[in-house]
Scaffold this active site. Sequence first.
Site, PDB file in Angstrom:
ATOM      1  N   HIS A 289      17.481   3.035 -15.797  1.00 18.15           N
ATOM      2  CA  HIS A 289      16.200   3.003 -15.492  1.00 18.15           C
ATOM      3  C   HIS A 289      15.422   1.830 -15.764  1.00 18.15           C
ATOM      4  O   HIS A 289      16.033   1.222 -16.818  1.00 18.15           O
ATOM      5  CB  HIS A 289      15.364   4.220 -16.424  1.00 18.15           C
ATOM      6  CG  HIS A 289      13.810   4.411 -16.171  1.00 18.15           C
ATOM      7  ND1 HIS A 289      13.000   3.465 -16.536  1.00 18.15           N
ATOM      8  CD2 HIS A 289      13.393   5.160 -15.552  1.00 18.15           C
ATOM      9  CE1 HIS A 289      11.676   3.958 -16.085  1.00 18.15           C
ATOM     10  NE2 HIS A 289      11.905   4.872 -15.419  1.00 18.15           N
TER      11      HIS A 289
ATOM     12  N   GLU B 211      12.948   0.675 -16.924  1.00 20.03           N
ATOM     13  CA  GLU B 211      12.504   0.298 -18.596  1.00 20.03           C
ATOM     14  C   GLU B 211      13.588   0.046 -19.382  1.00 20.03           C
ATOM     15  O   GLU B 211      13.432  -0.647 -20.503  1.00 20.03           O
ATOM     16  CB  GLU B 211      11.796   1.634 -18.970  1.00 20.03           C
ATOM     17  CG  GLU B 211      11.086   1.422 -20.332  1.00 20.03           C
ATOM     18  CD  GLU B 211      10.218   2.726 -21.136  1.00 20.03           C
ATOM     19  OE1 GLU B 211       9.717   3.419 -20.226  1.00 20.03           O
ATOM     20  OE2 GLU B 211      10.257   2.785 -22.249  1.00 20.03           O
TER      21      GLU B 211
ATOM     22  N   ASN C 217       8.988  10.274 -16.202  1.00 22.26           N
ATOM     23  CA  ASN C 217       8.208  11.357 -16.782  1.00 22.26           C
ATOM     24  C   ASN C 217       7.882  12.462 -16.094  1.00 22.26           C
ATOM     25  O   ASN C 217       7.715  13.482 -16.554  1.00 22.26           O
ATOM     26  CB  ASN C 217       6.875  10.730 -17.318  1.00 22.26           C
ATOM     27  CG  ASN C 217       6.046  10.368 -16.366  1.00 22.26           C
ATOM     28  OD1 ASN C 217       5.101  11.255 -15.950  1.00 22.26           O
ATOM     29  ND2 ASN C 217       5.860   9.163 -15.583  1.00 22.26           N
TER      30      ASN C 217
ATOM     31  N   SER D  79       2.398   8.501 -13.018  1.00 17.87           N
ATOM     32  CA  SER D  79       2.079   7.588 -11.827  1.00 17.87           C
ATOM     33  C   SER D  79       1.845   8.248 -10.753  1.00 17.87           C
ATOM     34  O   SER D  79       1.789   7.664  -9.719  1.00 17.87           O
ATOM     35  CB  SER D  79       3.784   6.933 -11.605  1.00 17.87           C
ATOM     36  OG  SER D  79       4.704   7.766 -11.799  1.00 17.87           O
TER      37      SER D  79
HETATM   38  S1  SF4 Z   1       1.070   4.897 -21.044  1.00 15.71           S
HETATM   39 FE1  SF4 Z   1       2.081   5.246 -18.893  1.00 15.71          FE
HETATM   40  S2  SF4 Z   1       3.038   3.466 -18.348  1.00 15.71           S
HETATM   41 FE2  SF4 Z   1       2.515   3.360 -20.762  1.00 15.71          FE
HETATM   42  S3  SF4 Z   1       4.536   3.921 -21.567  1.00 15.71           S
HETATM   43 FE3  SF4 Z   1       3.488   5.645 -21.360  1.00 15.71          FE
HETATM   44  S4  SF4 Z   1       3.831   6.749 -19.208  1.00 15.71           S
HETATM   45 FE4  SF4 Z   1       4.610   4.523 -19.391  1.00 15.71          FE
END
Ligand code: SF4
Length: 308
Positions: free
Chosen positions: A124, A126, A224, A266
């Site tokens: 991923h 991230e 997510n 998202s």
């Molecule tokens: S707020 Fe949104 S973009 Fe930021 S870590 Fe959480 S899911 Fe990811």
Amino acid sequence: MEVYLAQPRGFCAGVVRAIEIVERALEKYGPPVYVRHEIVHNKYVVESLKTKGAIFVEELSEVPPKAVTVFSAHGVARSVEDEAAARDLPVLDATCPLVTKVHNQGKRYVSRGRILILIGHAGHPEVEGTMGQVPAPVLLVQSVEEVKALTLPADTPVAYITQTTLSVDDTRDIIAALQARFTDIQGPDIRDICYATQNRQSAVRDLSKLVDVILVVGAANSSNSNRLREIGTEAGVASYLIADGSELNPEWLKDARTVGVTAGASAPEVLVDDVIEAMRRIGPVQVSVLPGREENIEFRLPAQLAAS
Ligand code: SF4
């Protein structure tokens, strides 16, 4: 058909900020603006930014000299930052501040001499960004089994951090396994899992008590969104991840009287509407929104864009 919308669902503050960074950059500097990786994991969002002049690339080598470059919400490794600096690219960093917080936490732990363990999904972006931000080797674990397989001595000073979009329950189990495995361990509990992930997961849990089927609106590569579908399934409700209304299979709703709908962090609300429209083409639909947690988090834009 009764349709219940989970609350909260859809865009989180990090996604709103990331999209705004691209839009404002296009306004301020004019197209094209280059974005490294999908700004957030959603095709609809990416396509609509493309029509405004954003160009999406996977590697900085694809960005022409001097072109305005945006890093996606998932964050990047230091090597990517270094490459951008070496090429003198004007960069706008759309990394979610909560991801940056995890990076900083990891750096702090290794500066104190601890071996760092990252709980997350291999591959991923991230995870790649986080591993590449920490100036020391990072051990990645994805399951309780992988914790058991770690070969470090039990008294090694270790610390853990987590990807922001994991399942709260799975992560709790993995942390418990780490705590059982190591005698000298530090970590942030499950607090690295971001507020948006936690809120959307508990909203799906509430939803699953009411409905026969759950539809999660989100992209197949959205971490997510996948967790939301898994949580629905684990709660014993048939749960499906769909990008938009065109992917709705009428068979799923054949025996359903109540359908729950949610969306990953998202996924824009317009796609939720699209799914509801697709349900209306199957039969009459009554929509209600569940009470849920209110979110009012906002993140500041990068200094270069804040005043524009
Ligand atoms: S707020 Fe949104 S973009 Fe930021 S870590 Fe959480 S899911 Fe990811």
